[in-house]
Design an enzyme around this catalytic site. Sequence first.
Site, PDB file in Angstrom:
ATOM      1  N   ARG A  31     -14.506   4.568  23.483  1.00 26.24           N
ATOM      2  CA  ARG A  31     -15.292   4.363  22.254  1.00 26.24           C
ATOM      3  C   ARG A  31     -16.796   4.402  22.504  1.00 26.24           C
ATOM      4  O   ARG A  31     -17.557   3.681  21.862  1.00 26.24           O
ATOM      5  CB  ARG A  31     -14.938   3.044  21.571  1.00 26.24           C
ATOM      6  CG  ARG A  31     -13.609   3.033  20.861  1.00 26.24           C
ATOM      7  CD  ARG A  31     -13.706   3.697  19.485  1.00 26.24           C
ATOM      8  NE  ARG A  31     -12.395   3.784  18.858  1.00 26.24           N
ATOM      9  CZ  ARG A  31     -11.927   2.885  17.992  1.00 26.24           C
ATOM     10  NH1 ARG A  31     -12.658   1.881  17.634  1.00 26.24           N
ATOM     11  NH2 ARG A  31     -10.733   3.031  17.484  1.00 26.24           N
ATOM     12  N   ARG A  35     -19.927   2.600  16.469  1.00 27.24           N
ATOM     13  CA  ARG A  35     -20.831   1.835  15.592  1.00 27.24           C
ATOM     14  C   ARG A  35     -21.852   0.964  16.299  1.00 27.24           C
ATOM     15  O   ARG A  35     -22.746   0.430  15.651  1.00 27.24           O
ATOM     16  CB  ARG A  35     -19.995   0.982  14.630  1.00 27.24           C
ATOM     17  CG  ARG A  35     -19.328   1.804  13.547  1.00 27.24           C
ATOM     18  CD  ARG A  35     -18.233   1.017  12.862  1.00 27.24           C
ATOM     19  NE  ARG A  35     -17.152   0.768  13.806  1.00 27.24           N
ATOM     20  CZ  ARG A  35     -16.026   0.147  13.500  1.00 27.24           C
ATOM     21  NH1 ARG A  35     -15.838  -0.325  12.296  1.00 27.24           N
ATOM     22  NH2 ARG A  35     -15.083  -0.022  14.415  1.00 27.24           N
ATOM     23  N   ARG A  44     -22.776   9.006  10.735  1.00 29.03           N
ATOM     24  CA  ARG A  44     -21.619   8.644   9.925  1.00 29.03           C
ATOM     25  C   ARG A  44     -22.019   8.523   8.461  1.00 29.03           C
ATOM     26  O   ARG A  44     -21.279   8.955   7.567  1.00 29.03           O
ATOM     27  CB  ARG A  44     -21.037   7.331  10.431  1.00 29.03           C
ATOM     28  CG  ARG A  44     -19.726   6.929   9.804  1.00 29.03           C
ATOM     29  CD  ARG A  44     -19.330   5.574  10.362  1.00 29.03           C
ATOM     30  NE  ARG A  44     -18.082   5.069   9.856  1.00 29.03           N
ATOM     31  CZ  ARG A  44     -17.907   4.557   8.647  1.00 29.03           C
ATOM     32  NH1 ARG A  44     -18.924   4.523   7.801  1.00 29.03           N
ATOM     33  NH2 ARG A  44     -16.731   4.102   8.285  1.00 29.03           N
ATOM     34  N   ASP A  81      -9.614  11.130  16.114  1.00 30.32           N
ATOM     35  CA  ASP A  81      -8.831   9.892  16.042  1.00 30.32           C
ATOM     36  C   ASP A  81      -7.365  10.192  16.285  1.00 30.32           C
ATOM     37  O   ASP A  81      -6.888  11.287  15.961  1.00 30.32           O
ATOM     38  CB  ASP A  81      -9.001   9.196  14.690  1.00 30.32           C
ATOM     39  CG  ASP A  81      -8.547   7.748  14.766  1.00 30.32           C
ATOM     40  OD1 ASP A  81      -9.328   6.910  15.241  1.00 30.32           O
ATOM     41  OD2 ASP A  81      -7.397   7.457  14.386  1.00 30.32           O
ATOM     42  N   TYR A 157       1.755   2.985  13.741  1.00 27.57           N
ATOM     43  CA  TYR A 157       0.935   3.102  12.519  1.00 27.57           C
ATOM     44  C   TYR A 157       1.691   3.868  11.431  1.00 27.57           C
ATOM     45  O   TYR A 157       1.610   3.540  10.252  1.00 27.57           O
ATOM     46  CB  TYR A 157      -0.397   3.807  12.830  1.00 27.57           C
ATOM     47  CG  TYR A 157      -1.311   2.977  13.704  1.00 27.57           C
ATOM     48  CD1 TYR A 157      -2.179   2.042  13.142  1.00 27.57           C
ATOM     49  CD2 TYR A 157      -1.302   3.116  15.081  1.00 27.57           C
ATOM     50  CE1 TYR A 157      -3.014   1.260  13.940  1.00 27.57           C
ATOM     51  CE2 TYR A 157      -2.130   2.339  15.893  1.00 27.57           C
ATOM     52  CZ  TYR A 157      -2.976   1.420  15.309  1.00 27.57           C
ATOM     53  OH  TYR A 157      -3.789   0.649  16.107  1.00 27.57           O
TER      54      TYR A 157
HETATM   55  O1  CP3 Z   1     -13.516   6.838  22.497  1.00 30.05           O
HETATM   56  C1  CP3 Z   1     -14.195   7.561  21.757  1.00 30.05           C
HETATM   57  O2  CP3 Z   1     -15.436   7.396  21.600  1.00 30.05           O
HETATM   58  C2  CP3 Z   1     -13.554   8.778  21.120  1.00 30.05           C
HETATM   59  C3  CP3 Z   1     -13.102   8.660  19.764  1.00 30.05           C
HETATM   60  C4  CP3 Z   1     -11.930   7.766  19.416  1.00 30.05           C
HETATM   61  C5  CP3 Z   1     -11.865   7.048  18.199  1.00 30.05           C
HETATM   62  N1  CP3 Z   1     -10.623   6.484  18.098  1.00 30.05           N
HETATM   63  C6  CP3 Z   1     -12.924   6.988  17.172  1.00 30.05           C
HETATM   64  C7  CP3 Z   1     -12.895   5.929  16.155  1.00 30.05           C
HETATM   65  C8  CP3 Z   1     -10.734   7.540  20.106  1.00 30.05           C
HETATM   66  C9  CP3 Z   1     -10.309   7.999  21.476  1.00 30.05           C
HETATM   67  C10 CP3 Z   1      -9.914   6.732  19.247  1.00 30.05           C
HETATM   68  C11 CP3 Z   1      -8.552   6.320  19.595  1.00 30.05           C
HETATM   69  C12 CP3 Z   1      -7.819   5.421  18.693  1.00 30.05           C
HETATM   70  N2  CP3 Z   1      -7.852   5.389  17.325  1.00 30.05           N
HETATM   71  C13 CP3 Z   1      -6.870   4.475  19.134  1.00 30.05           C
HETATM   72  C14 CP3 Z   1      -6.431   4.257  20.568  1.00 30.05           C
HETATM   73  C15 CP3 Z   1      -7.429   3.508  21.379  1.00 30.05           C
HETATM   74  C16 CP3 Z   1      -7.697   2.109  20.960  1.00 30.05           C
HETATM   75  O3  CP3 Z   1      -8.861   1.849  20.571  1.00 30.05           O
HETATM   76  O4  CP3 Z   1      -6.786   1.273  21.020  1.00 30.05           O
HETATM   77  C17 CP3 Z   1      -6.353   3.833  17.992  1.00 30.05           C
HETATM   78  C18 CP3 Z   1      -5.331   2.727  17.978  1.00 30.05           C
HETATM   79  C19 CP3 Z   1      -6.980   4.435  16.861  1.00 30.05           C
HETATM   80  C20 CP3 Z   1      -6.725   4.140  15.412  1.00 30.05           C
HETATM   81  C21 CP3 Z   1      -7.920   3.601  14.746  1.00 30.05           C
HETATM   82  N3  CP3 Z   1      -9.055   4.339  14.474  1.00 30.05           N
HETATM   83  C22 CP3 Z   1      -8.124   2.277  14.300  1.00 30.05           C
HETATM   84  C23 CP3 Z   1      -7.127   1.158  14.416  1.00 30.05           C
HETATM   85  C24 CP3 Z   1      -9.399   2.242  13.738  1.00 30.05           C
HETATM   86  C25 CP3 Z   1     -10.027   1.080  13.004  1.00 30.05           C
HETATM   87  C26 CP3 Z   1     -10.615   0.096  13.929  1.00 30.05           C
HETATM   88  C27 CP3 Z   1     -12.098   0.320  14.058  1.00 30.05           C
HETATM   89  O5  CP3 Z   1     -12.605   0.255  15.182  1.00 30.05           O
HETATM   90  O6  CP3 Z   1     -12.743   0.499  13.007  1.00 30.05           O
HETATM   91  C28 CP3 Z   1      -9.998   3.521  13.902  1.00 30.05           C
HETATM   92  C29 CP3 Z   1     -11.340   3.933  13.487  1.00 30.05           C
HETATM   93  C30 CP3 Z   1     -12.211   4.580  14.501  1.00 30.05           C
HETATM   94  N4  CP3 Z   1     -11.811   5.507  15.424  1.00 30.05           N
HETATM   95  C31 CP3 Z   1     -13.614   4.388  14.650  1.00 30.05           C
HETATM   96  C32 CP3 Z   1     -14.050   5.237  15.665  1.00 30.05           C
HETATM   97  C33 CP3 Z   1     -15.457   5.445  16.152  1.00 30.05           C
HETATM   98  C34 CP3 Z   1     -14.467   3.488  13.770  1.00 30.05           C
HETATM   99  C35 CP3 Z   1     -14.642   4.171  12.458  1.00 30.05           C
HETATM  100  C36 CP3 Z   1     -15.965   3.956  11.787  1.00 30.05           C
HETATM  101  O7  CP3 Z   1     -16.964   4.608  12.160  1.00 30.05           O
HETATM  102  O8  CP3 Z   1     -15.959   3.176  10.844  1.00 30.05           O
END
Ligand code: CP3
Length: 349
Positions: A31, A35, A44, A81, A157
């Site tokens: 990540r 944010r 974003r 994602d 999910y």
């Molecule tokens: O690592 C990186 O920078 C690459 C991008 C990436 C994202 N999600 C961007 C993201 C990667 C590799 C993921 C993987 C992901 N997504 C996982 C597995 C890894 C982990 O964190 O456990 C899972 C379970 C998801 C599903 C997901 N996406 C959830 C549960 C959420 C909401 C939680 C949150 O942090 O808001 C997301 C959203 C998400 N994916 C964001 C980002 C940058 C935040 C979205 C935003 O900008 O509001």
Amino acid sequence: MSSKTQKSQEKTMLRTLKGEVLKTPPLWLMRQAGRYLPEYKATRAEAGSFLELCDRPDLATEVTLQPIRRYGFDAAILFADILLIPRALGQKLWFETGEGPRLEPITEGAALAALNVDQVHKGLEPVYETVDLLSAALPPETTFIGFAGAPWTVATYMIAGRGTPDQAPAKKLAWEDPVLMGQLMEMLVEATSAYLLKQVETGAEVIQIFDTWAGGLPESLFDELVIKPTTQIVKNLKAVYPDLPVIGFPRGVGALAETYMKQTGVDAIGLDSGQSLTFAKEKLQPLGAVQGNLDPLLLIAGGEAMDREVDRIKQVLSHGPHIFNLGHGIRPETDPANVERLVKRVRDA
Ligand code: CP3
């Protein structure tokens, strides 16, 4: 060997994934685009929403590059994602502000039958375009990581329609209707393999498979839902790209990490913050590279406590191949100055 391949062979991340032990471990953070960075929030906002950002190759490329410009990490991870796959299969996906992902839950055969694996590339076209743009835009020393969610984690999910604290809906379905669960796994193995092969074809150099919810499964389900599908995906990738490095991240699996490495054929394993480093050193590093495992909360705390833990992780894992990373993703409330301090500590101390 082409000059492009030769140059990429010299990247620290790729050397480590082949088993080389470097004095300074390569460094990237899960990540790392997100944010906690003001420039991410600006891009974003320009996109309008998180999913719009994933669907805009120019902006997804920009946010992938932001942490590379700021910190010079050794690897960049594609901005996308894990839930784009269910959406590409035909399941409705949206994000509730401040809460997280929502999908129309799959609880019966009819919902599964409505999904279409033959369509999967079409819905993922923006991602492939992002990969293409990034492979041209990244600095030559930066390794480019593509990724997908592991079938089990994605299924949790798809079945619950949202994130759950204990993945109970998916576990319950696995016990009650193993045939339906098996069909879903099979569909996800096929779609995920096709998705990852296309990422590599378009420019990804390493693949990471995120299995966030692999921990806490009874051993029989672990074998059926984590080991088997992951092994099949690794096999499908290596059948086309025998030398492709694959990192598995089965979060929270403790001692089963050794079984995971031995059985799935991954080249490296991600260590969550609760994993024992002595165990990693003695049982996992002989099998391949390890990646991790600084507590993301310590990156919020910062200061000397963080420095000490960085030094300890580096020291314990210094006799085998090690990629420095967190044990899970960076949290939004992290101060970017602490990330700067971490980068210096990993590289200079
Ligand atoms: O690592 C990186 O920078 C690459 C991008 C990436 C994202 N999600 C961007 C993201 C990667 C590799 C993921 C993987 C992901 N997504 C996982 C597995 C890894 C982990 O964190 O456990 C899972 C379970 C998801 C599903 C997901 N996406 C959830 C549960 C959420 C909401 C939680 C949150 O942090 O808001 C997301 C959203 C998400 N994916 C964001 C980002 C940058 C935040 C979205 C935003 O900008 O509001």
